[in-house]
Scaffold this active site. Structure first.
Site, PDB file in Angstrom:
ATOM      1  N   ASN A 166      25.945  43.986  26.025  1.00  0.00           N
ATOM      2  CA  ASN A 166      26.781  45.129  26.373  1.00  0.00           C
ATOM      3  C   ASN A 166      25.915  46.226  26.987  1.00  0.00           C
ATOM      4  O   ASN A 166      24.781  46.440  26.565  1.00  0.00           O
ATOM      5  CB  ASN A 166      27.498  45.709  25.144  1.00  0.00           C
ATOM      6  CG  ASN A 166      28.483  46.792  25.555  1.00  0.00           C
ATOM      7  OD1 ASN A 166      29.488  46.500  26.200  1.00  0.00           O
ATOM      8  ND2 ASN A 166      28.188  48.045  25.237  1.00  0.00           N
ATOM      9  N   TYR A 170      26.111  56.280  26.662  1.00  0.00           N
ATOM     10  CA  TYR A 170      26.368  57.125  25.496  1.00  0.00           C
ATOM     11  C   TYR A 170      25.277  58.184  25.449  1.00  0.00           C
ATOM     12  O   TYR A 170      24.087  57.841  25.511  1.00  0.00           O
ATOM     13  CB  TYR A 170      26.314  56.315  24.192  1.00  0.00           C
ATOM     14  CG  TYR A 170      26.904  54.925  24.294  1.00  0.00           C
ATOM     15  CD1 TYR A 170      28.276  54.728  24.455  1.00  0.00           C
ATOM     16  CD2 TYR A 170      26.081  53.806  24.248  1.00  0.00           C
ATOM     17  CE1 TYR A 170      28.803  53.451  24.556  1.00  0.00           C
ATOM     18  CE2 TYR A 170      26.604  52.526  24.349  1.00  0.00           C
ATOM     19  CZ  TYR A 170      27.963  52.357  24.508  1.00  0.00           C
ATOM     20  OH  TYR A 170      28.470  51.089  24.615  1.00  0.00           O
ATOM     21  N   ARG A 171      25.671  59.433  25.283  1.00  0.00           N
ATOM     22  CA  ARG A 171      24.666  60.496  25.235  1.00  0.00           C
ATOM     23  C   ARG A 171      23.730  60.281  24.038  1.00  0.00           C
ATOM     24  O   ARG A 171      24.143  59.706  23.012  1.00  0.00           O
ATOM     25  CB  ARG A 171      25.347  61.853  25.128  1.00  0.00           C
ATOM     26  CG  ARG A 171      25.932  62.091  23.754  1.00  0.00           C
ATOM     27  CD  ARG A 171      26.638  63.419  23.675  1.00  0.00           C
ATOM     28  NE  ARG A 171      27.034  63.748  22.335  1.00  0.00           N
ATOM     29  CZ  ARG A 171      28.243  64.194  22.020  1.00  0.00           C
ATOM     30  NH1 ARG A 171      29.173  64.345  22.937  1.00  0.00           N
ATOM     31  NH2 ARG A 171      28.519  64.511  20.764  1.00  0.00           N
ATOM     32  N   TRP A 184      27.651  56.438  20.299  1.00  0.00           N
ATOM     33  CA  TRP A 184      28.720  55.547  20.766  1.00  0.00           C
ATOM     34  C   TRP A 184      29.946  55.795  19.909  1.00  0.00           C
ATOM     35  O   TRP A 184      29.916  55.723  18.682  1.00  0.00           O
ATOM     36  CB  TRP A 184      28.310  54.078  20.758  1.00  0.00           C
ATOM     37  CG  TRP A 184      27.473  53.587  19.633  1.00  0.00           C
ATOM     38  CD1 TRP A 184      27.635  53.835  18.303  1.00  0.00           C
ATOM     39  CD2 TRP A 184      26.314  52.749  19.769  1.00  0.00           C
ATOM     40  NE1 TRP A 184      26.669  53.195  17.595  1.00  0.00           N
ATOM     41  CE2 TRP A 184      25.838  52.518  18.464  1.00  0.00           C
ATOM     42  CE3 TRP A 184      25.664  52.158  20.844  1.00  0.00           C
ATOM     43  CZ2 TRP A 184      24.728  51.729  18.219  1.00  0.00           C
ATOM     44  CZ3 TRP A 184      24.562  51.381  20.593  1.00  0.00           C
ATOM     45  CH2 TRP A 184      24.106  51.167  19.297  1.00  0.00           C
ATOM     46  N   GLU A 227      28.675  44.121  31.975  1.00  0.00           N
ATOM     47  CA  GLU A 227      28.694  45.209  32.960  1.00  0.00           C
ATOM     48  C   GLU A 227      27.718  44.927  34.110  1.00  0.00           C
ATOM     49  O   GLU A 227      27.934  45.348  35.245  1.00  0.00           O
ATOM     50  CB  GLU A 227      28.311  46.542  32.299  1.00  0.00           C
ATOM     51  CG  GLU A 227      29.413  47.209  31.482  1.00  0.00           C
ATOM     52  CD  GLU A 227      29.601  46.627  30.084  1.00  0.00           C
ATOM     53  OE1 GLU A 227      28.812  45.744  29.682  1.00  0.00           O
ATOM     54  OE2 GLU A 227      30.555  47.041  29.399  1.00  0.00           O
ATOM     55  N   ASP A 276      30.873  69.302  25.932  1.00  0.00           N
ATOM     56  CA  ASP A 276      31.320  67.998  26.412  1.00  0.00           C
ATOM     57  C   ASP A 276      32.241  68.082  27.631  1.00  0.00           C
ATOM     58  O   ASP A 276      32.611  69.165  28.076  1.00  0.00           O
ATOM     59  CB  ASP A 276      32.038  67.270  25.260  1.00  0.00           C
ATOM     60  CG  ASP A 276      31.629  65.814  25.196  1.00  0.00           C
ATOM     61  OD1 ASP A 276      31.559  65.190  26.260  1.00  0.00           O
ATOM     62  OD2 ASP A 276      31.397  65.313  24.089  1.00  0.00           O
TER      63      ASP A 276
HETATM   64  C1  LIG Z   1      28.344  60.888  31.843  1.00  0.00           C
HETATM   65  C2  LIG Z   1      29.036  60.078  30.796  1.00  0.00           C
HETATM   66  C3  LIG Z   1      28.723  60.279  29.466  1.00  0.00           C
HETATM   67  C4  LIG Z   1      29.374  59.538  28.483  1.00  0.00           C
HETATM   68  N1  LIG Z   1      29.038  59.759  27.180  1.00  0.00           N
HETATM   69  C5  LIG Z   1      29.607  59.003  26.218  1.00  0.00           C
HETATM   70  C6  LIG Z   1      29.217  59.156  24.860  1.00  0.00           C
HETATM   71  O1  LIG Z   1      28.388  59.983  24.520  1.00  0.00           O
HETATM   72  N2  LIG Z   1      29.803  58.343  23.947  1.00  0.00           N
HETATM   73  C7  LIG Z   1      30.729  57.387  24.283  1.00  0.00           C
HETATM   74  O2  LIG Z   1      31.189  56.650  23.410  1.00  0.00           O
HETATM   75  N3  LIG Z   1      31.144  57.248  25.560  1.00  0.00           N
HETATM   76  C8  LIG Z   1      30.587  58.025  26.532  1.00  0.00           C
HETATM   77  N4  LIG Z   1      30.964  57.870  27.832  1.00  0.00           N
HETATM   78  C9  LIG Z   1      32.009  56.885  28.165  1.00  0.00           C
HETATM   79  C10 LIG Z   1      31.465  55.475  28.098  1.00  0.00           C
HETATM   80  O3  LIG Z   1      30.302  55.344  28.866  1.00  0.00           O
HETATM   81  C11 LIG Z   1      32.494  54.468  28.575  1.00  0.00           C
HETATM   82  O4  LIG Z   1      33.609  54.543  27.725  1.00  0.00           O
HETATM   83  C12 LIG Z   1      31.970  53.054  28.638  1.00  0.00           C
HETATM   84  O5  LIG Z   1      32.988  52.200  29.083  1.00  0.00           O
HETATM   85  C13 LIG Z   1      31.496  52.591  27.289  1.00  0.00           C
HETATM   86  O6  LIG Z   1      31.058  51.270  27.387  1.00  0.00           O
HETATM   87  P1  LIG Z   1      31.443  50.178  26.318  1.00  0.00           P
HETATM   88  O7  LIG Z   1      32.930  50.083  26.263  1.00  0.00           O
HETATM   89  O8  LIG Z   1      30.782  48.948  26.823  1.00  0.00           O
HETATM   90  O9  LIG Z   1      30.900  50.621  25.009  1.00  0.00           O
HETATM   91  C14 LIG Z   1      30.344  58.593  28.831  1.00  0.00           C
HETATM   92  C15 LIG Z   1      30.657  58.398  30.180  1.00  0.00           C
HETATM   93  C16 LIG Z   1      30.020  59.135  31.157  1.00  0.00           C
HETATM   94  C17 LIG Z   1      30.372  58.910  32.596  1.00  0.00           C
END
Ligand SMILES: Cc1cc2nc3c(=O)[nH]c(=O)nc-3n(C[C@H](O)[C@H](O)[C@H](O)COP(=O)(O)O)c2cc1C
Length: 494
Positions: A166, A170-171, A184, A227, A276
């Site tokens: 995966n 995530y910040r 996450w 991805e 945020d």
């Molecule tokens: C700039 C940016 C920051 C993000 N920060 C977070 C975060 O801190 N935590 C989170 O869960 N998703 C965050 N997201 C959204 C996730 O990256 C997005 O939902 C992604 O699909 C998660 O991947 P996954 O489903 O494979 O876990 C962020 C997206 C962007 C564009």
């Protein structure tokens, strides 16, 4: 061909007049944010801070901050082209005749070439260091943030049960030179890998990949789809991976910086608050702690970052790319959908506007419920359904449809369900109310009185006026309405 790594992406941005290099010393503590916020809101360029205070590494921000740059990142003319490319593959039919067979083979090859490829060496490991986050110009974005945050990481894990990779964005709040939090959220695939972990979960974080690979970390793909395959598909060549030095994972060979490490079972700390993309500080919450075991990089590595805050910000365009890329997949499941729009001001989870080809009583409600059951769209707080002739990207048209076609008692659906973890207005944690607004025309079976006819000029007269427009001595080559209809026709062809 899209850029193959961050440096060729910067070269492209430079050639296109889309990059400004700032040599003055600028502080990653708040000052960069203020500069970026003003630049993004005025549609300005990508910014490369070559002299960020306290670090030898240049800091790149706003690489995706306009529609044009987002399209350039993918090597397309407009973001709608992304959906067309996906539709082309998803709608692959058994070929009839030789020409179609050859075309079909081309598409299958394109898919096969999307798979990531393992290579023996990668630029991301030119320099191997003891972990030390103090070397990086990590932004402290907003005054109420407790610490600097890594904001544009591609976080790589494996599902402990299936071994499936995966990649998510995530910040990561810096705790000290060797540890960060991993934010996450509960609905995300990274969090699912974490929930399924044994004693320890290996994690690798790639910073500063080619723009498509960076984008792909934010793409809401189903858990079983890699991805990096999506990235390979849009790059037109596989993402090359090298084995990490200290953990059992592979990382993008072209990354500027890679952080390797692990998360330990049961170890949590208090993360946040963080300014945020909702425009508010997300509150303190428990999140796992990421321990670094190695830090590798390219020589003279560039550190990438993004600022989120009250919309619009740079992430608006990452979100719009997602909206366009996923439209064909949404339509595979709900084929009556013509188009959809997630307004940037709605922070993506607050509102979905969707147009449908309405065919039966209750059709709009069916579509609302489909959206509330579909991947990350399921977290949408409000869904507005309009007829196929309404351009969902034209909020005046949508507002008109809502005003003109809605009887609030009959056409508003109130429900409840899962909500985004960042939704501070939700009545409970990740759970609360939902609203659906059926702004379609009403059929008699839906309790509507005989529905009046819409006012529309006849096609012949429209064509006549289009043809004669210049004769009238009026400005432009077509009326605003004509342009809007053109946009609508483009969407319908997608
Ligand atoms: C700039 C940016 C920051 C993000 N920060 C977070 C975060 O801190 N935590 C989170 O869960 N998703 C965050 N997201 C959204 C996730 O990256 C997005 O939902 C992604 O699909 C998660 O991947 P996954 O489903 O494979 O876990 C962020 C997206 C962007 C564009």
């Amino acid at each position: 061909m899209p850029a193959s790594d961050l440096r060729s992406w910067l070269d492209l941005l430079r050639r296109e007049g889309e990059l400004v290099e700032i040599d003055a010393e600028v502080d990653p503590y708040l000052e960069v944010t203020e500069i970026v916020d003003r630049t993004v809101k005025s549609g300005g360029p990508a910014l490369l801070f070559t002299n960020p205070r306290g670090s030898e590494h240049p800091l790149l921000v706003n690489q995706f901050g306009t529609e044009r740059r987002m399209a350039l990142a993918f090597g397309v003319e407009e973001l709608d082209d992304l959906g067309r490319r996906v539709a082309d593959v998803l709608e692959l039919q058994p070929p009839q005749g030789l020409v179609e067979k050859v075309k079909g083979l081309g598409k299958l090859k394109q898919l096969a070439d999307s798979m990531p490829k393992t290579v023996s060496r990668g630029a991301c490991q030119e320099v191997v260091l003891e972990p030390n986050l103090d070397l990086l110009p990590i932004q402290h974005c907003w005054p109420g943030d407790p610490a600097p945050f890594l904001t544009l990481p591609a976080v790589i894990t494996r599902d402990p049960r299936t071994g499936q990779r995966n990649v998510g964005m995530y910040r990561m709040q810096k705790i000290d030179a060797r540890t960060t939090f991993m934010h996450w959220q509960i609905h995300k695939d990274g969090a699912a890998d974490w929930r399924g972990m044994g004693d320890r979960l290996d994690v690798a974080v790639a910073l500063g990949c080619d723009p498509i690979t960076t984008y792909s970390a934010s793409a809401p793909l189903p858990k079983h789809i890699d991805e990096l395959m999506l990235a390979g598909f849009f790059r037109g060549e596989p993402v090359e991976l090298v084995g990490a030095k200290t953990v059992d994972l592979e990382v993008p060979a072209n990354a500027e910086i890679v952080l390797e490490g692990y998360i330990e079972q049961g170890e949590l700390g208090t993360e946040g608050p963080f300014g945020d993309h909702t425009g508010y500080y997300s509150p303190e919450e428990p999140f796992p702690i990421f321990h670094l075991t190695a830090m590798t990089m390219r020589r003279d590595a560039i550190y990438p970052s993004i600022v989120v805050g009250a919309p619009p910000q740079e992430d608006a365009w990452l979100g719009k790319a997602t909206e366009r890329i996923f439209l064909p997949a949404v339509r595979m499941t709900v084929p009556e959908i013509v188009d959809y729009d997630l307004p940037v001001a709605g922070a993506f989870h607050n509102c979905v506007i969707v147009s449908i080809r309405k065919a039966f009583p209750g059709h709009a409600r069916k579509v609302m419920n489909a959206i509330w059951g579909l991947g990350m769209l399921s977290l949408s707080k409000s869904v507005v359904v309009v007829d196929e002739w309404v351009d969902v990207h034209d909020y005046e048209q949508v507002f008109f449809a809502v005003g003109a076609n809605v009887d609030p008692k009959r056409d508003v659906v109130l429900g409840e369900g899962p909500l985004d973890q960042l939704d501070h207005a939700a009545a409970a944690f990740c759970y609360g109310g939902k609203i659906g607004i059926d702004a379609t025309h009403k059929l008699e079976a839906e309790g509507g009185r005989p529905w009046p006819e819409r006012i529309e000029m006849s096609a012949e007269v429209r064509e006549l006026v289009d043809r004669r427009w210049t004769e009238y001595g009026l400005a432009g080559d077509a009326s605003a309405n004509g342009r809007a209809r053109g946009r609508m026709r483009r969407k319908l062809r997608l």
